[in-house]
Design a protein around this motif. Structure first.
Motif, PDB file in Angstrom:
ATOM      1  N   LYS A 150      71.815 108.960  56.212  1.00 50.52           N
ATOM      2  CA  LYS A 150      70.784 109.819  55.633  1.00 50.52           C
ATOM      3  C   LYS A 150      71.314 111.211  55.361  1.00 50.52           C
ATOM      4  N   ASP A 151      70.840 111.768  54.319  1.00 51.15           N
ATOM      5  CA  ASP A 151      71.158 113.138  53.980  1.00 51.15           C
ATOM      6  C   ASP A 151      70.187 114.051  54.706  1.00 51.15           C
ATOM      7  N   ARG A 152      70.620 115.264  55.020  1.00 47.25           N
ATOM      8  CA  ARG A 152      69.764 116.211  55.732  1.00 47.25           C
ATOM      9  C   ARG A 152      68.469 116.455  54.990  1.00 47.25           C
ATOM     10  N   ARG A 153      68.534 116.592  53.685  1.00 46.82           N
ATOM     11  CA  ARG A 153      67.324 116.879  52.913  1.00 46.82           C
ATOM     12  C   ARG A 153      66.343 115.723  52.969  1.00 46.82           C
ATOM     13  N   GLU A 154      66.859 114.490  53.059  1.00 42.18           N
ATOM     14  CA  GLU A 154      65.957 113.350  53.176  1.00 42.18           C
ATOM     15  C   GLU A 154      65.189 113.395  54.485  1.00 42.18           C
ATOM     16  N   LEU A 155      65.867 113.779  55.566  1.00 39.63           N
ATOM     17  CA  LEU A 155      65.200 113.855  56.863  1.00 39.63           C
ATOM     18  C   LEU A 155      64.108 114.914  56.858  1.00 39.63           C
ATOM     19  N   LEU A 156      64.328 115.994  56.146  1.00 39.30           N
ATOM     20  CA  LEU A 156      63.329 117.060  56.093  1.00 39.30           C
ATOM     21  C   LEU A 156      62.185 116.722  55.138  1.00 39.30           C
ATOM     22  N   ALA A 157      62.400 115.777  54.240  1.00 40.54           N
ATOM     23  CA  ALA A 157      61.360 115.411  53.277  1.00 40.54           C
ATOM     24  C   ALA A 157      60.361 114.399  53.848  1.00 40.54           C
ATOM     25  N   ILE A 158      60.713 113.745  54.935  1.00 41.66           N
ATOM     26  CA  ILE A 158      59.829 112.723  55.507  1.00 41.66           C
ATOM     27  C   ILE A 158      58.468 113.299  55.895  1.00 41.66           C
ATOM     28  N   PRO A 159      58.405 114.427  56.630  1.00 43.30           N
ATOM     29  CA  PRO A 159      57.064 114.960  56.961  1.00 43.30           C
ATOM     30  C   PRO A 159      56.253 115.351  55.730  1.00 43.30           C
ATOM     31  N   GLU A 160      56.910 115.849  54.687  1.00 37.00           N
ATOM     32  CA  GLU A 160      56.201 116.198  53.453  1.00 37.00           C
ATOM     33  C   GLU A 160      55.601 114.951  52.805  1.00 37.00           C
ATOM     34  N   THR A 161      56.352 113.877  52.810  1.00 35.61           N
ATOM     35  CA  THR A 161      55.867 112.618  52.230  1.00 35.61           C
ATOM     36  C   THR A 161      54.672 112.091  53.015  1.00 35.61           C
ATOM     37  N   ILE A 162      54.769 112.153  54.323  1.00 39.06           N
ATOM     38  CA  ILE A 162      53.680 111.670  55.170  1.00 39.06           C
ATOM     39  C   ILE A 162      52.427 112.508  54.946  1.00 39.06           C
ATOM     40  N   ALA A 163      52.610 113.810  54.861  1.00 34.77           N
ATOM     41  CA  ALA A 163      51.464 114.694  54.644  1.00 34.77           C
ATOM     42  C   ALA A 163      50.790 114.385  53.308  1.00 34.77           C
ATOM     43  N   SER A 164      51.589 114.099  52.275  1.00 38.76           N
ATOM     44  CA  SER A 164      50.983 113.803  50.973  1.00 38.76           C
ATOM     45  C   SER A 164      50.238 112.464  50.990  1.00 38.76           C
ATOM     46  N   TYR A 165      50.802 111.450  51.680  1.00 42.52           N
ATOM     47  CA  TYR A 165      50.101 110.166  51.818  1.00 42.52           C
ATOM     48  C   TYR A 165      48.782 110.351  52.561  1.00 42.52           C
ATOM     49  N   PHE A 166      48.844 111.121  53.643  1.00 41.51           N
ATOM     50  CA  PHE A 166      47.646 111.372  54.447  1.00 41.51           C
ATOM     51  C   PHE A 166      46.596 112.108  53.626  1.00 41.51           C
ATOM     52  N   TYR A 167      47.024 113.124  52.875  1.00 46.13           N
ATOM     53  CA  TYR A 167      46.092 113.891  52.048  1.00 46.13           C
ATOM     54  C   TYR A 167      45.432 112.986  51.007  1.00 46.13           C
ATOM     55  N   GLU A 168      46.227 112.149  50.347  1.00 42.72           N
ATOM     56  CA  GLU A 168      45.668 111.256  49.324  1.00 42.72           C
ATOM     57  C   GLU A 168      44.665 110.276  49.927  1.00 42.72           C
ATOM     58  N   ALA A 169      44.978 109.737  51.107  1.00 37.67           N
ATOM     59  CA  ALA A 169      44.080 108.778  51.747  1.00 37.67           C
ATOM     60  C   ALA A 169      42.761 109.444  52.145  1.00 37.67           C
ATOM     61  N   VAL A 170      42.845 110.633  52.723  1.00 36.48           N
ATOM     62  CA  VAL A 170      41.634 111.338  53.139  1.00 36.48           C
ATOM     63  C   VAL A 170      40.840 111.806  51.924  1.00 36.48           C
TER      64      VAL A 170
END
Length: 106
Positions: free
Chosen positions: A30-50
């Motif tokens: 994994k690239d460092r930037r990919e590891l830092l992007a995971i929480p952003e992705t989760i937050a966007s999924y959560f926002y869309e679901a809510v």
């Protein structure tokens, strides 16, 4: 009370992981930037679901995540995660070096 709830929600959004992203590749690849992007992705999924179910609550989440306190926390976490990631990469290189020189005898 409302501030502590908002901070707790923000921390949950920042620190959560999902199974598909974690199992997509080995941590060594994994690239460092990919590891830092995971929480952003989760937050966007959560926002869309809510947002589909409770638009007012999703607006509250959006306002909370965009507050100066949460933004400062996110920047601090990103900065520290970058440091830890660099140290982890250096550790992996040292382990590989020891493996090749002492154990395999190259």
């Amino acid at each position: 009370m409302l501030q502590s709830r908002a901070l707790m929600i923000a921390l949950i959004l920042l620190l959560s992981t999902t199974l598909p992203e974690v199992q997509s590749k080995s941590i060594f690849e994994k690239d460092r930037r990919e590891l830092l992007a995971i929480p952003e992705t989760i937050a966007s999924y959560f926002y869309e679901a809510v947002n589909k179910v409770y638009p007012k609550v999703s607006q509250f989440f959006l306002d909370t995540v965009q507050s100066p306190t949460v933004i400062a926390a996110r920047q601090r976490i990103a900065k520290e995660a970058t440091k830890v990631s660099i140290m982890f990469e250096q550790l992996i290189e040292k382990i590989k070096n020891v493996w090749y020189t002492r154990i395999l005898g190259y």
